[in-house]
Design a protein around this motif. Structure first.
Motif, mmCIF file in Angstrom:
data_model
loop_
_atom_site.group_PDB
_atom_site.id
_atom_site.type_symbol
_atom_site.label_atom_id
_atom_site.label_comp_id
_atom_site.label_asym_id
_atom_site.label_seq_id
_atom_site.Cartn_x
_atom_site.Cartn_y
_atom_site.Cartn_z
ATOM 1 N N LYS A 22 -7.248 0.837 -4.290
ATOM 2 C CA LYS A 22 -8.659 0.910 -3.927
ATOM 3 C C LYS A 22 -9.524 0.278 -5.014
ATOM 4 N N GLU A 60 -1.205 13.481 -2.186
ATOM 5 C CA GLU A 60 -2.407 13.138 -1.416
ATOM 6 C C GLU A 60 -2.518 14.007 -0.155
ATOM 7 N N GLU A 107 -6.078 12.196 4.427
ATOM 8 C CA GLU A 107 -6.318 10.928 3.739
ATOM 9 C C GLU A 107 -5.235 9.905 4.134
ATOM 10 N N TYR A 133 0.849 -1.189 0.000
ATOM 11 C CA TYR A 133 0.000 0.000 0.000
ATOM 12 C C TYR A 133 0.879 1.231 0.000
ATOM 13 N N VAL A 140 0.898 5.802 -0.817
ATOM 14 C CA VAL A 140 0.103 6.992 -1.079
ATOM 15 C C VAL A 140 0.829 7.850 -2.094
ATOM 16 N N MET A 150 -2.331 4.559 -4.778
ATOM 17 C CA MET A 150 -3.257 4.073 -3.760
ATOM 18 C C MET A 150 -4.652 3.920 -4.320
ATOM 19 N N ARG A 180 -5.922 8.622 7.561
ATOM 20 C CA ARG A 180 -7.031 7.667 7.599
ATOM 21 C C ARG A 180 -6.551 6.274 7.188
ATOM 22 N N LYS A 181 -5.733 6.240 6.110
ATOM 23 C CA LYS A 181 -5.221 4.957 5.640
ATOM 24 C C LYS A 181 -4.372 4.275 6.705
ATOM 25 N N LEU A 229 4.176 4.221 5.804
ATOM 26 C CA LEU A 229 3.546 4.105 4.483
ATOM 27 C C LEU A 229 4.499 4.698 3.459
ATOM 28 N N ASP A 249 -9.391 -4.702 4.759
ATOM 29 C CA ASP A 249 -10.268 -4.868 3.600
ATOM 30 C C ASP A 249 -11.158 -6.097 3.770
ATOM 31 N N ASP A 290 -6.652 3.017 9.520
ATOM 32 C CA ASP A 290 -7.469 1.861 9.146
ATOM 33 C C ASP A 290 -6.624 0.599 9.028
ATOM 34 N N TYR A 291 -5.464 0.720 8.392
ATOM 35 C CA TYR A 291 -4.667 -0.471 8.111
ATOM 36 C C TYR A 291 -3.619 -0.762 9.185
#
Lengths: 455, 455
Positions: free
Chosen positions: B5, A218, A222, A212, A214, B1, A225-226, A235, B38, A229-230
């Motif tokens: 998605k 970006e 955002e 993953y 970004v 990214m 958030r990624k 990153l 996910d 969540d993950y």
């Protein structure tokens, strides 16, 4: 932990004493044992003369780790830097993590920043220059270039060797990124996996190809958030062709989440920045007055609207009694709807179909709350004043007002989001004033229409 | 990214297809390649029949990692668990990280939770039981017992061996905690330092004896602040005698920061929980109505206050025109002061001397903003209506109102904090209504006093 806190406080007294008695060894012994966050907190409290002593007691490298942890008003960076010998300052900047150094340089005038970059060592200067041109609040602006990259055709053993060598300088060694010859990001492997696997395993066999990343442009929100969540610790940041440019680590993201939350909160309260409101009353007043003056004029507009109904008011003075009630309810319900909409936008759920769904839902919510409150208020006024017609007038006004105000509370931030304006700006006080106006038009409009029943 | 998605969305279609065609191999191949977040998002979207297929396709261990990542309403955990075969569910719970399993079990009825613990394997059940009795929102409730501990008289090499063995089960391997024979926490060493040092170095030589820890009863918000300030990836949790009980990892803290921020934001907007406001309009209305009804009655009280001045209003109807302006300004300035105070309390800066300092500062701020706004409004009314005396009446009311409202905005949360009530509750709508009342008393009180000059 409170032991640790007490210990730090005790040490601070000792540190101050050794500064005033010019005992460098004693100062260094205690200070360098402290966590950089505590060092920075101590440093921020010092007076100018004391800071000068600190600059002379610490190496640029030691000072760098203090500077990385200063959480102060941005203009104080400037003051500290100007106090230092320029060469010392440049060396310190080159020892800082590139992303932190960029944060500091961004606060300086362009020519000042350029002059530090000139006397800095070339490698560090180049790294910083690369980062300096990314726009604020993007992934590029918070990433660092001090990551560890390896190739897929290496063994675990040779990757571990690279890790050992680069560990002292890299911001994190817990994720290692795999790139091809063109520097394209092709995989990721965690240090955990490196340790578990046999030394002669090829990286290509154990790396995770599903990496993953970004994009460099970006929005940092955002990215946060990624990461949340993950549950990533780091990153990778890539350009539009997939080349690895840098990484973002979780500690920077924790700050972003905190800042963004405080930002939305401040705007809901109608203050520029709630956290910097703790200097003197003059500074605080200066920060709050712009909003208050805007709202004052919006309020004058509301007043002039009521003024148009002066004839109605002259005849039925009791109408005035319910102005704050109706306007207040409109403001409250509008703020609730606004908060939900702003939050929905913040978590990235503002596609067209979900916006329409949100509006319909808010319209329904407004209708329900409006009906309930309208009925309650009609009954209360009837029981209290014995006036059924006045009660119904206020009740129906509340029903209409709550419905419209709830829709407005959701609609306005959605429109602003579409217009690429931060929806949090349309916040608390603003929506309240809009809803004042809506409610007064509805209330007095209806009162004037049905005047004959009121007198 | 965005590629990633899109890929996930494409895969979701494929997964749904393989569920409906009962193609287990195809499902497993795609599903197990996905990130657990996910997987959990996909699972949350499924219908009941589809979920039953998933339970039969995945092992309890595979299902555990899905379950750890479900971010759903708490009552859905219950539904999912009740759908599973109890033995499958118990095995799944025992494969989850203990802190996550505790979160799930806390949502169940006591006897349900107990029955799962009985059929679970003993080690896991014991770990979970230990965690279950910590109070919500404390360090104990978010910590995990799956940490790696070593002794000071080991070599780096033997520590690395332990790490390799425990890596698959530990929540983090990036910090290793050093304990003595009595399980007292005596040091910490990062994996980074383990890797840099020679294999035959003794841990006691390289460990950091200055280890920051939190007490098991500490508030999670306090833990989050510490983690954020010091940039830790994990923090050890100890009892009052310094025995190591567990660790808290940064990914849990990221969630805490996010939740607490959303919580303060919701309260400022007068909604119980802004993030769960997205079911139907009836649910939303049910959540918002309590506040609105309370505020309705407070508003009726305000109305009855104005009612007392009906005689004044009957004589000078134009007074009504400025009610929303004055009440609105009081509400705005009160909300600003409240936000600053709530935030100050949230960052732990609410000792007695700093509270008094804050109040004095807010009083000063209110006086300054009040004076400026008062002068502006006097001039505007004089120019607009040609009425100097009315202008002065409104102006002085604004000056007095803003001063009092600003102080009230800061004072009320500080008092609530002292009374151990969450100050964020005293938020937006509440403070606005209080300030409505204050402003109307001041405005009409002055108007009645100086009536003779107005007619």
């Amino acid at each position: 932990m409170s032991d640790e806190k007490e210990k730090v406080e005790l040490e601070e007294e000792g540190l101050l004493a050794s500064l005033s008695s010019h005992n460098m060894d004693e100062f260094r012994e205690v200070f360098l044992e402290q966590h950089p966050y505590d060092q920075a907190k101590f440093f921020s409290k010092l007076e100018e003369e004391e800071r000068f002593i600190v600059y002379s007691y610490l190496s640029p490298e030691e000072m760098a780790s203090v500077f990385e942890n200063i959480e102060d008003d941005d203009d104080r960076y400037k003051i500290f830097l100007s106090e230092m010998d320029p060469t010392f300052a440049a060396q310190m900047l080159s020892h800082m993590y590139a992303d932190d150094a960029v944060d500091v340089l961004n606060e300086l005038d362009k020519d000042q920043a350029a002059s530090y970059l000139t006397i800095m060592d070339d490698d560090a200067a180049e790294e910083i220059r690369e980062l300096l041109h990314y726009e604020e609040y993007t992934a590029g602006s918070i990433m660092t270039t001090e990551y560890i990259a390896i190739h897929a055709n290496q063994t675990v053993h040779s990757a571990m060797q690279i890790l050992k060598n680069e560990a002292p300088n890299a911001e994190t060694i817990y994720y290692v990124f795999v790139i091809d010859e063109a520097k394209k990001l092709v995989g990721v492997i965690s240090l955990r996996d490196l340790i578990i696997n046999e030394p002669d395993t090829m990286i290509s066999e154990v790396m995770n190809e599903r990496v993953y990343s970004v994009s460099v442009a970006e929005d940092q929100e955002e990215v946060a958030r990624k990461m949340k969540d993950y549950n990533f610790l780091a990153l990778p940041v890539v350009d539009f062709r997939g080349h690895l440019l840098g990484i973002i680590t979780v500690d920077d993201i924790v700050d972003v989440i905190d800042e963004e939350a405080s930002d939305d909160y401040s705007k809901l309260a109608g203050i520029a920045d709630v956290d910097s409101n703790d200097r003197g009353p003059f500074t605080a007043a200066k920060k709050r007055l712009p909003w208050l003056i805007i709202l004052l004029f919006l309020g004058m507009f509301t007043a002039s609207l009521i003024g148009r109904f002066e004839a109605t008011l002259d005849k039925v003075a009791i109408l005035a009694v319910f102005i704050p009630l109706i306007a207040g309810m409109a403001g409250n319900t509008g703020t609730q709807a606004l908060a939900v909409a702003v939050r929905r936008i913040a978590v990235g759920d503002a596609e067209e179909h979900s916006s329409i769904k949100l509006l319909l839902k808010e319209a329904g919510t407004g209708l329900i709350t409006g009906t309930v409150c309208g009925i309650v208020v009609t009954i209360v006024i009837f029981v209290w004043k014995g006036e059924l017609f006045l009660g119904m007038l206020v009740g129906i006004s509340i029903l209409a007002t709550l419905t419209v105000a709830t829709i407005a509370g959701a609609l306005i931030p959605l429109i602003m989001h579409r217009l690429k304006v931060d929806p949090a700006v349309a916040s608390g006080p603003f929506i309240t004033t809009i809803n004042d106006i809506i409610s007064i038009l509805i209330y007095f409009g209806m009162a004037t229409l049905f005047m004959q029943y009121l007198i």
